[in-house]
Design a protein around this motif. Structure first.
Motif, short mmCIF file in Angstrom:
data_model
loop_
_atom_site.label_atom_id
_atom_site.label_comp_id
_atom_site.label_asym_id
_atom_site.label_seq_id
_atom_site.Cartn_x
_atom_site.Cartn_y
_atom_site.Cartn_z
N ARG A 230 -1.81 12.54 3.34
CA ARG A 230 -2.89 11.94 4.11
C ARG A 230 -2.89 10.42 3.98
NH1 ARG A 230 -7.65 14.44 5.56
NH2 ARG A 230 -7.43 16.03 3.94
N ALA A 231 -2.75 9.94 2.76
CA ALA A 231 -2.82 8.49 2.52
C ALA A 231 -1.63 7.96 1.73
CB ALA A 231 -4.11 8.15 1.77
N VAL A 232 -0.77 8.85 1.26
CA VAL A 232 0.39 8.46 0.46
C VAL A 232 1.65 9.04 1.10
CG1 VAL A 232 1.54 8.69 -1.78
CG2 VAL A 232 -0.95 8.39 -1.68
N HIS A 233 2.59 8.16 1.43
CA HIS A 233 3.87 8.58 2.00
C HIS A 233 4.89 8.65 0.88
CE1 HIS A 233 7.42 8.68 4.57
NE2 HIS A 233 6.63 8.89 5.60
N LEU A 234 5.58 9.78 0.78
CA LEU A 234 6.46 10.02 -0.36
C LEU A 234 7.89 9.51 -0.15
CD1 LEU A 234 5.34 13.62 -1.36
CD2 LEU A 234 4.86 11.50 -2.59
N GLU A 235 8.21 9.04 1.05
CA GLU A 235 9.59 8.65 1.32
C GLU A 235 9.70 7.20 1.77
OE1 GLU A 235 11.18 11.47 4.04
OE2 GLU A 235 10.80 13.18 2.73
N LYS A 236 8.85 6.35 1.27
CA LYS A 236 8.89 4.93 1.62
C LYS A 236 9.30 4.10 0.41
CE LYS A 236 5.30 2.45 1.22
NZ LYS A 236 4.12 1.65 1.51
N GLY A 237 9.45 2.81 0.62
CA GLY A 237 9.89 1.92 -0.43
C GLY A 237 8.84 1.69 -1.50
N CYS A 238 9.17 0.81 -2.42
CA CYS A 238 8.32 0.57 -3.60
C CYS A 238 7.00 -0.08 -3.22
CB CYS A 238 9.06 -0.32 -4.58
SG CYS A 238 10.52 0.46 -5.30
N TYR A 239 5.97 0.24 -3.99
CA TYR A 239 4.65 -0.36 -3.89
C TYR A 239 3.97 -0.17 -5.23
CZ TYR A 239 3.29 4.53 -3.21
OH TYR A 239 3.13 5.89 -3.38
N PRO A 240 2.96 -0.94 -5.56
CA PRO A 240 2.27 -0.77 -6.85
C PRO A 240 1.73 0.64 -7.00
CG PRO A 240 1.64 -2.85 -5.83
CD PRO A 240 2.44 -2.11 -4.80
N GLY A 241 1.98 1.28 -8.12
CA GLY A 241 1.51 2.63 -8.38
C GLY A 241 2.47 3.72 -7.97
N GLN A 242 3.58 3.36 -7.30
CA GLN A 242 4.50 4.39 -6.83
C GLN A 242 5.13 5.18 -7.97
OE1 GLN A 242 8.28 3.21 -5.31
NE2 GLN A 242 8.34 4.81 -3.75
N GLU A 243 5.34 4.52 -9.11
CA GLU A 243 5.98 5.21 -10.23
C GLU A 243 5.16 6.42 -10.67
OE1 GLU A 243 7.48 4.37 -14.82
OE2 GLU A 243 6.83 2.70 -13.55
N THR A 244 3.84 6.26 -10.74
CA THR A 244 2.98 7.37 -11.11
C THR A 244 3.04 8.48 -10.07
OG1 THR A 244 1.46 5.97 -12.36
CG2 THR A 244 0.60 8.08 -11.57
N VAL A 245 2.96 8.11 -8.79
CA VAL A 245 3.01 9.10 -7.72
C VAL A 245 4.32 9.88 -7.77
CG1 VAL A 245 3.10 9.41 -5.21
CG2 VAL A 245 1.45 7.81 -6.21
N ALA A 246 5.43 9.17 -7.91
CA ALA A 246 6.74 9.83 -7.94
C ALA A 246 6.90 10.70 -9.18
CB ALA A 246 7.84 8.77 -7.88
N ARG A 247 6.42 10.24 -10.31
CA ARG A 247 6.56 11.00 -11.54
C ARG A 247 5.82 12.33 -11.45
NH1 ARG A 247 5.20 7.31 -14.77
NH2 ARG A 247 3.02 7.86 -15.11
N THR B 112 0.82 -1.21 0.00
CA THR B 112 0.00 0.00 0.00
C THR B 112 0.86 1.26 0.00
OG1 THR B 112 -0.19 0.34 2.41
CG2 THR B 112 -1.65 -1.30 1.40
N SER B 113 0.20 2.40 -0.12
CA SER B 113 0.88 3.68 -0.31
C SER B 113 1.35 4.34 0.97
CB SER B 113 -0.08 4.65 -1.02
OG SER B 113 -1.24 4.87 -0.21
N GLN B 114 0.97 3.81 2.13
CA GLN B 114 1.29 4.45 3.41
C GLN B 114 2.46 3.74 4.08
OE1 GLN B 114 1.71 7.03 5.29
NE2 GLN B 114 -0.49 7.49 5.33
N LEU B 115 3.22 4.49 4.88
CA LEU B 115 4.28 3.89 5.69
C LEU B 115 3.63 3.28 6.92
CD1 LEU B 115 7.38 3.61 6.14
CD2 LEU B 115 7.23 5.71 7.51
N THR B 116 3.60 1.95 6.97
CA THR B 116 2.94 1.26 8.08
C THR B 116 3.93 0.61 9.05
OG1 THR B 116 2.69 -0.74 6.73
CG2 THR B 116 0.84 0.82 6.75
#
Length: 340
Positions: free
Chosen positions: A226-243, A65-69
């Motif tokens: 809120r729901a997406v952490h920008l400094e965590k490891g890879c997860y599905p969809g991260q490429e779009t978020v980072a781009r 997932t997109s959050q740092l858990t």
């Protein structure tokens, strides 16, 4: 499932997607005031509930997932997303970990699909996934006095997800009525989904699949942070978020809309937002707020002027900017010519 709390005096059933719980208990304006000024409980027992146990659960969720858990403090509430490879939403998770299990609630009807997806991704890891939609019910307590009333209601042992503004109780279904009565006796007012949704909209919090569509990416609707952490490891969809975060800007942006109060109706979810007769976006959820009047969330094209007045379903709508048009493109790239 129809909630037993619909037998509460004054309760009126909500419409889809919240059919089965109360829209209001006879006075939505005072219910909204209680949410913001004292305390109120909201029956959200139509929410899907999923529990994950096992020593690998937090690291596993961190990878999916997109959050740092990892390192999530017990009881601390957060949000996370399951995205597809293009960065589009598959599931929205409101979650917390109590030190022994991770408790998740999600949109009505999505619990079984979320549990099925998570179970399919276990592989050899030490995790177990349970769909508890039939045995657990979410009761949300809000307001500045919520900690006091939850403490007075003697709900020890009930898993609780706490955020800055809410406490979500994951109650055994057979305890739902008793817990609501105890909270009422402690001073909390019953409040329905009309008041809750108005409060949510005023806080600019989108609701999945109502305020979003199949093209939505996280930057557009204020999910980053809120729901997406920008400094965590890879997860599905991260490429779009980072781009988008580093190199581009999202094509659309979230706005809150102040609707013309003379209209007797609220716009339908998905109705076109128009500027000078041209469709420039879509409206999502709308509600009547006890102070702000009729409000809604919408998504418009990034290029729409922030001061422009819009129209939806024949209703005038003034914008309040939520996502800045300049969101994204945070990379600092300095290109230097090679000396000749």
């Amino acid at each position: 499932m129809t909630s037993p709390l619909l037998s509460t005096p004054g309760a009126v059933s909500a419409e889809s997607p919240d059919s089965g719980v109360a829209a209001h208990y006879g006075d939505p304006s005072h219910e909204g005031r209680a949410i913001e000024r004292s305390s109120a409980w909201v029956d959200r027992s139509d929410r899907g509930v999923v529990r994950v146990v096992g020593p690998d659960r937090l690291g596993w969720l961190n990878d999916l997932t997109s959050q740092l858990t990892t390192g999530l403090a017990p009881g601390k509430g957060t949000e996370s997303l399951v995205l597809d490879t293009r960065g589009h939403l598959r599931h929205h998770l409101s979650l917390m970990d109590d030190g022994e299990a991770t408790w998740i609630h999600t949109e009505p009807g999505d619990g079984p699909e979320l549990a099925k997806f998570l179970d399919s991704m276990r592989f050899m890891l030490r995790v177990e996934v349970e769909d508890l939609g039939d045995s657990r019910a979410v009761l949300t307590v809000l307001g500045p006095d919520r900690a006091k009333v939850v403490g007075a209601a003697s709900l020890d042992g009930v898993p609780a997800r706490t955020t800055e503004g809410e406490t979500d109780l994951f109650l055994p279904t057979e305890r739902l009525t008793g817990a609501a009565e105890a909270l009422t006796a402690a001073g909390a007012r019953p409040a329905g989904m009309w008041a809750y949704e108005a409060h949510r909209i005023a806080e600019h919090r989108v609701r999945p699949w109502l305020d979003t569509d199949d093209r939505t990416i996280p930057h557009e609707v204020d999910w980053v942070g809120r729901a997406v952490h920008l400094e965590k490891g890879c997860y599905p969809g991260q490429e779009t978020v980072a781009r988008v975060h580093n190199l581009g800007r999202p094509p659309r942006r979230l706005v809150m809309l102040h609707l013309d109060g003379t209209a007797e109706r609220l716009p339908e979810v998905g109705a076109a937002l128009e500027l000078d007769g041209r469709a420039v976006g879509r409206v999502g959820t709308s509600a009547r707020h006890h102070e702000l009047g009729p409000i809604a969330l919408g998504v418009v094209k990034r290029a729409v002027p922030t001061g422009a007045d819009l129209v939806v379903d024949g209703i005038a709508a003034g914008q309040e900017v939520v996502v800045d048009p300049e969101t994204g493109a945070n990379a600092q790239i300095n290109l230097r010519r090679r000396p000749r």
